[in-house]
Scaffold this active site. Structure first.
Site, PDB file in Angstrom:
ATOM      1  N   GLU A 204      -3.588   2.711  74.106  1.00  0.00           N
ATOM      2  CA  GLU A 204      -3.434   3.529  72.869  1.00  0.00           C
ATOM      3  C   GLU A 204      -4.807   3.870  72.267  1.00  0.00           C
ATOM      4  O   GLU A 204      -4.890   4.224  71.317  1.00  0.00           O
ATOM      5  CB  GLU A 204      -2.682   2.674  71.979  1.00  0.00           C
ATOM      6  CG  GLU A 204      -1.196   2.419  72.461  1.00  0.00           C
ATOM      7  CD  GLU A 204      -0.443   1.634  71.267  1.00  0.00           C
ATOM      8  OE1 GLU A 204      -0.288   2.127  70.156  1.00  0.00           O
ATOM      9  OE2 GLU A 204       0.381   0.782  71.746  1.00  0.00           O
ATOM     10  N   LYS A 336      10.919   2.449  65.646  1.00  0.00           N
ATOM     11  CA  LYS A 336      10.704   3.451  66.979  1.00  0.00           C
ATOM     12  C   LYS A 336      11.985   4.228  67.215  1.00  0.00           C
ATOM     13  O   LYS A 336      12.930   3.360  67.688  1.00  0.00           O
ATOM     14  CB  LYS A 336      10.214   2.270  68.142  1.00  0.00           C
ATOM     15  CG  LYS A 336       8.795   1.692  68.042  1.00  0.00           C
ATOM     16  CD  LYS A 336       8.823   0.589  68.735  1.00  0.00           C
ATOM     17  CE  LYS A 336       7.096   0.163  69.231  1.00  0.00           C
ATOM     18  NZ  LYS A 336       6.963  -1.093  69.790  1.00  0.00           N
TER      19      LYS A 336
HETATM   20  C1  2PG Z   1       4.214  -1.799  70.047  1.00  0.00           C
HETATM   21  C2  2PG Z   1       4.072  -0.748  70.752  1.00  0.00           C
HETATM   22  C3  2PG Z   1       2.932   0.252  70.156  1.00  0.00           C
HETATM   23  P1  2PG Z   1       4.815  -0.395  73.216  1.00  0.00           P
HETATM   24  O1  2PG Z   1       4.371  -2.972  70.706  1.00  0.00           O
HETATM   25  O2  2PG Z   1       4.547  -2.113  68.871  1.00  0.00           O
HETATM   26  O3  2PG Z   1       1.828  -0.636  70.096  1.00  0.00           O
HETATM   27  O4  2PG Z   1       3.625  -0.737  72.072  1.00  0.00           O
HETATM   28  O5  2PG Z   1       5.177   0.930  72.986  1.00  0.00           O
HETATM   29  O6  2PG Z   1       4.223  -0.733  74.483  1.00  0.00           O
HETATM   30  O7  2PG Z   1       6.150  -1.294  72.923  1.00  0.00           O
HETATM   31 MG    MG Z   2       4.743  -4.180  68.831  1.00  0.00          MG
END
Ligand code: 2PG
Ligand code: MG
Length: 430
Positions: A204, A336
């Site tokens: 990231e 998300k």
């Molecule tokens: C998280 C995300 C973003 P990932 O764990 O919060 O940092 O990672 O998209 O790999 O789940």
């Molecule tokens: Mg996370």
């Protein structure tokens, strides 16, 4: 205004992995695009990202089946529907899929359509997405959580903890949060270069450091914060994503770097200890996704002084958030879109979080695209916080920059609360 066609492309995310772009077109020829992100440290309760699994193509990661679902089965159900009926459209796709985790058609296929239609609706209305999504009720600019060091699954496990981030607590505007972050991010680079500890860039965009102990990273971060004249914990707070689900196996939490093993209550004590000893204002996933007792222990001990965000713990899933609120396991929810798979369900998850007096944190995935949907989502819902990764790389900066554009569009109606959000949610930072 009716949707007349759905089309899809296999594009590539910030890790170079295949992902989907969906294009929804309506009667007057206007179209909206939906670009789907992809996580690496995923929770087991997330909706399913459908990948083809044919090892001979893109190491099994191609998304051609999901693409075909968009163009055929989903298109058959969606073409002819009203572009402004986001809820009806999303519910129709949920029914069409008919599995709890969207595993038949793929959450990537469904989300791509959902986002493309939201974007098309905004364009037809001739207004920005943040205004279209919630009817112009969103005016709050977010306080960013910005990554300085990356670890965990995003840096081949070189350090155990996934995200070492900062939050600009004393900033009185969104621009000021970016300026303060700029200062700390570059100071951290200077500190690491001087110490000869830089090992590359994590997924990231944060520095990928060489350290012997996880706690050493706190010291380096504090050095960077102080180097530019900020008071740790007052001007700038530390925010962590432990991503503890990835550290948990067979009843034990393991910090591989230090070869230490913990039972649940011991790991909870370590988290509590860190908050008591360092200027940490927020911890995401301090405990594994289904360790409800461990979560309760952490929340009981430090929930009144530290933001505790459930990511894998909740997976933007209404039922899990409701259970968390009832059992008091956290006080914030990471949001998300692709964990749940439609815009409508994401909006409901945010509403439910806010109704409980908890804090929603809108988040990118580690695999991102140039799209900035989430910047609009954060403002549209008055979420108050946004997590996008670091302060480098275009797929990250696209989101931070978009908030600046939204601020300009909002003009004098734009609001910024910054760290005051915490007090409103009953969290008094020490
Ligand atoms: C998280 C995300 C973003 P990932 O764990 O919060 O940092 O990672 O998209 O790999 O789940
Ligand atoms: Mg996370």
């Amino acid at each position: 205004m009716k949707i007349t066609s759905l089309d899809a492309l296999q594009i590539f995310d910030s890790r170079g992995n295949p992902t989907l772009e969906v294009i929804a077109t309506v009667e007057n020829g206007i179209s909206g695009h939906g670009l789907v992100p992809s996580g690496a440290s995923t929770g087991h309760h997330e909706a399913l990202e459908l990948r083809d699994g044919d090892r001979s193509r893109f190491r099994g990661k191609s998304v051609l089946n999901a693409l075909s679902h968009v163009k055929h089965e989903i298109a058959d159900a969606v073409v002819g529907r009203d572009v402004f009926d986001q809820t009806g459209l999303d519910e129709a796709m949920i029914r069409l899929d008919s599995t709890p985790g969207k595993s038949r058609l793929g959450a990537n296929a469904i989300l791509g359509v959902s986002m493309s239609v939201a974007n098309a609706a905004a364009k037809v209305r001739g207004i920005p997405l943040h205004e279209s999504l919630t009817g112009g009720t969103g005016t709050l600019l977010p306080l960013p959580e910005i990554q300085i060091f990356g670890g965990g699954k995003h840096a081949q496990g070189r350090i155990d903890i996934q995200d070492f981030m900062i939050m600009a607590l004393s900033a009185s505007s969104y621009e000021e949060t970016l300026e303060m972050t700029f200062n700390v991010f570059h100071a951290a680079g200077d500190v690491m270069r001087k110490r000869g500890l830089l090992a590359g860039v994590a997924d990231e965009g944060g520095y990928w450091p060489v350290f012997d102990r996880n706690e050493d990273v706190f010291e380096a971060l504090l050095a960077a914060i102080e180097l530019v004249g900020y008071a740790p914990g007052k001007d700038v707070g530390i925010s962590l994503d432990i991503a503890a689900t990835d550290l948990y196996e067979g009843g034990f939490y393991t910090l591989g770097l230090e070869q230490r093993r913990f039972r649940s209550h011991e790991f909870a004590e370590l988290m509590i200890n860190w908050v008591q000893n360092y200027p940490i204002v927020s911890i995401e996933d301090p405990m594994a996704e289904d360790d409800w007792e461990g979560w309760k222990q952490v929340r009981g001990a430090i929930g009144s002084r530290c933001q505790l965000i459930g990511d894998d713990h909740f997976t933007t899933n209404l039922q899990r958030i409701e259970r968390g609120v009832a059992e008091q396991t956290a006080n914030a929810v990471l949001i998300k879109l692709n964990q749940i798979g439609t815009v409508t369900e994401t909006l409901r998850a945010i509403e439910c979080t806010q109704r409980a007096g908890w804090l929603p944190v809108v988040s990118a995935r580690s695999g991102e695209t140039e799209d900035a949907f989430i910047s609009h989502l954060a403002v549209a819902t008055n979420a108050g916080q946004l997590k996008v990764g670091s302060f480098s790389r275009s797929e990250r900066m696209a989101k931070w920059n978009e908030v600046l554009r939204i601020q300009r569009q909002l003009g004098s109606s734009a609001r910024f609360k910054g760290a005051k959000l915490f007090a409103e949610a009953g969290i008094s930072l020490p």
